[in-house]
Design a protein around this motif. Sequence first.
Motif, PDB file in Angstrom:
ATOM      1  N   GLY A 102      30.259 102.917  -4.697  1.00  0.00           N
ATOM      2  CA  GLY A 102      30.192 101.821  -5.651  1.00  0.00           C
ATOM      3  C   GLY A 102      28.867 101.100  -5.628  1.00  0.00           C
ATOM      4  O   GLY A 102      27.939 101.462  -4.899  1.00  0.00           O
ATOM      5  N   GLY A 103      28.790 100.069  -6.415  1.00  0.00           N
ATOM      6  CA  GLY A 103      27.575  99.257  -6.495  1.00  0.00           C
ATOM      7  C   GLY A 103      27.870  97.963  -7.211  1.00  0.00           C
ATOM      8  O   GLY A 103      28.933  97.800  -7.826  1.00  0.00           O
TER       9      GLY A 103
ATOM     10  N   TRP B 132      20.702  93.545  -5.971  1.00  0.00           N
ATOM     11  CA  TRP B 132      21.629  94.647  -6.235  1.00  0.00           C
ATOM     12  C   TRP B 132      22.088  95.259  -4.914  1.00  0.00           C
ATOM     13  O   TRP B 132      21.447  95.085  -3.882  1.00  0.00           O
ATOM     14  CB  TRP B 132      20.984  95.734  -7.110  1.00  0.00           C
ATOM     15  CG  TRP B 132      19.744  96.341  -6.501  1.00  0.00           C
ATOM     16  CD1 TRP B 132      18.457  95.971  -6.728  1.00  0.00           C
ATOM     17  CD2 TRP B 132      19.687  97.406  -5.542  1.00  0.00           C
ATOM     18  NE1 TRP B 132      17.593  96.738  -5.985  1.00  0.00           N
ATOM     19  CE2 TRP B 132      18.324  97.627  -5.249  1.00  0.00           C
ATOM     20  CE3 TRP B 132      20.652  98.188  -4.906  1.00  0.00           C
ATOM     21  CZ2 TRP B 132      17.902  98.608  -4.338  1.00  0.00           C
ATOM     22  CZ3 TRP B 132      20.236  99.165  -3.995  1.00  0.00           C
ATOM     23  CH2 TRP B 132      18.872  99.374  -3.731  1.00  0.00           C
ATOM     24  N   MET B 133      23.188  95.990  -4.984  1.00  0.00           N
ATOM     25  CA  MET B 133      23.746  96.618  -3.783  1.00  0.00           C
ATOM     26  C   MET B 133      24.372  97.954  -4.134  1.00  0.00           C
ATOM     27  O   MET B 133      25.027  98.109  -5.163  1.00  0.00           O
ATOM     28  CB  MET B 133      24.800  95.707  -3.150  1.00  0.00           C
ATOM     29  CG  MET B 133      25.601  96.340  -2.021  1.00  0.00           C
ATOM     30  SD  MET B 133      26.811  95.205  -1.292  1.00  0.00           S
ATOM     31  CE  MET B 133      25.710  94.106  -0.392  1.00  0.00           C
ATOM     32  N   GLY B 134      24.192  98.942  -3.253  1.00  0.00           N
ATOM     33  CA  GLY B 134      24.913 100.209  -3.302  1.00  0.00           C
ATOM     34  C   GLY B 134      25.841 100.298  -2.111  1.00  0.00           C
ATOM     35  O   GLY B 134      25.471  99.907  -0.995  1.00  0.00           O
ATOM     36  N   HIS B 135      27.050 100.801  -2.321  1.00  0.00           N
ATOM     37  CA  HIS B 135      28.085 100.765  -1.279  1.00  0.00           C
ATOM     38  C   HIS B 135      28.681 102.150  -1.087  1.00  0.00           C
ATOM     39  O   HIS B 135      28.936 102.874  -2.048  1.00  0.00           O
ATOM     40  CB  HIS B 135      29.179  99.769  -1.679  1.00  0.00           C
ATOM     41  CG  HIS B 135      30.386  99.797  -0.800  1.00  0.00           C
ATOM     42  ND1 HIS B 135      30.492  99.026   0.336  1.00  0.00           N
ATOM     43  CD2 HIS B 135      31.539 100.517  -0.876  1.00  0.00           C
ATOM     44  CE1 HIS B 135      31.654  99.253   0.914  1.00  0.00           C
ATOM     45  NE2 HIS B 135      32.310 100.151   0.194  1.00  0.00           N
ATOM     46  N   MET B 136      28.927 102.514   0.176  1.00  0.00           N
ATOM     47  CA  MET B 136      29.610 103.749   0.505  1.00  0.00           C
ATOM     48  C   MET B 136      30.442 103.517   1.751  1.00  0.00           C
ATOM     49  O   MET B 136      29.968 102.932   2.725  1.00  0.00           O
ATOM     50  CB  MET B 136      28.582 104.872   0.743  1.00  0.00           C
ATOM     51  CG  MET B 136      29.183 106.231   1.045  1.00  0.00           C
ATOM     52  SD  MET B 136      27.894 107.491   1.286  1.00  0.00           S
ATOM     53  CE  MET B 136      27.266 107.648  -0.381  1.00  0.00           C
TER      54      MET B 136
ATOM     55  N   MET C 200      28.570 101.708   4.860  1.00  0.00           N
ATOM     56  CA  MET C 200      27.198 101.210   4.822  1.00  0.00           C
ATOM     57  C   MET C 200      26.881 100.698   3.427  1.00  0.00           C
ATOM     58  O   MET C 200      27.348 101.257   2.426  1.00  0.00           O
ATOM     59  CB  MET C 200      26.199 102.298   5.221  1.00  0.00           C
ATOM     60  CG  MET C 200      24.736 101.833   5.194  1.00  0.00           C
ATOM     61  SD  MET C 200      23.580 103.095   5.777  1.00  0.00           S
ATOM     62  CE  MET C 200      23.810 102.940   7.540  1.00  0.00           C
ATOM     63  N   GLN C 201      26.094  99.624   3.396  1.00  0.00           N
ATOM     64  CA  GLN C 201      25.629  99.048   2.143  1.00  0.00           C
ATOM     65  C   GLN C 201      24.108  98.963   2.172  1.00  0.00           C
ATOM     66  O   GLN C 201      23.532  98.582   3.186  1.00  0.00           O
ATOM     67  CB  GLN C 201      26.224  97.643   1.956  1.00  0.00           C
ATOM     68  CG  GLN C 201      27.728  97.646   1.937  1.00  0.00           C
ATOM     69  CD  GLN C 201      28.332  96.256   1.856  1.00  0.00           C
ATOM     70  OE1 GLN C 201      29.475  96.096   1.432  1.00  0.00           O
ATOM     71  NE2 GLN C 201      27.590  95.245   2.279  1.00  0.00           N
TER      72      GLN C 201
ATOM     73  N   ALA D 139      17.860  95.408   2.817  1.00  0.00           N
ATOM     74  CA  ALA D 139      18.777  95.401   3.958  1.00  0.00           C
ATOM     75  C   ALA D 139      19.675  96.627   3.930  1.00  0.00           C
ATOM     76  O   ALA D 139      20.123  97.072   2.862  1.00  0.00           O
ATOM     77  CB  ALA D 139      19.630  94.135   3.957  1.00  0.00           C
ATOM     78  N   ALA D 140      19.938  97.169   5.119  1.00  0.00           N
ATOM     79  CA  ALA D 140      20.933  98.225   5.318  1.00  0.00           C
ATOM     80  C   ALA D 140      21.983  97.659   6.277  1.00  0.00           C
ATOM     81  O   ALA D 140      21.647  97.197   7.364  1.00  0.00           O
ATOM     82  CB  ALA D 140      20.296  99.481   5.891  1.00  0.00           C
TER      83      ALA D 140
END
Length: 227
Positions: free
Chosen positions: A36-37, A57-61, A78-79, A107-108
Amino acid sequence: MKKLQYALLVALTIGFVTKNFSQHTRYKIQNGFALGGGITQFDIITDNFETQKGDGWMGHMSATVDIPQKWYNISYGMQLSENTMSLNGLTSSLSSTIEPVEYKIFAAQVAFLWHAKPFGSSHFTIDFGPMLQYNSDLELNDDTQEDFILTDLDTVLAKDVKELNNFNVNGVVGATLGFGHFKVKAQYIYGFTNILGALNDAEFNQTLNKQFKGNQSMLAFTAMITF
């Protein structure tokens, strides 16, 4: 920075693209993953600066473990995000007009979360747990502002305020709502560690001798597809 982002994405892709089922003696546990994101709002809570929240913005798994007969599920994931925030600055020592000086930060974040099921199903959960974070230093969004004078530090230039503690520990609380393979998630992420601690050893602080302390504050709203 780009190499770091690519390496993290490759590692995530290898680590999470699995789906399996395991049979418990009493009930079936289902393992899956989610992609997602979404958007973020970032700030640093501190008495050293007057900050303004910024968007990002953010990417999500994440990998999920659905336990049907328990009051909770669990996940680890992790994001990756790029966020912004602003400080007040002046174009020169002769200027009296305050302008926002915008910084960005990458950021991770790695989190292990519990998902409480108040209504007995996974359609709505209350999420909470710890998070480890690696973040970059502050980077100016507009290089033409590098010689702006920060109003909170008098003679310090915008380009001099960049060092952050790069490894931090956060707490996460939030909620997830969804049906089928689509879910939406809201999170509040608070930094327990002093993200501004590295500024205490910055060159400009050798004469100012200030004690810098700040805690990260982030809101994240994401949409996810689950498998």
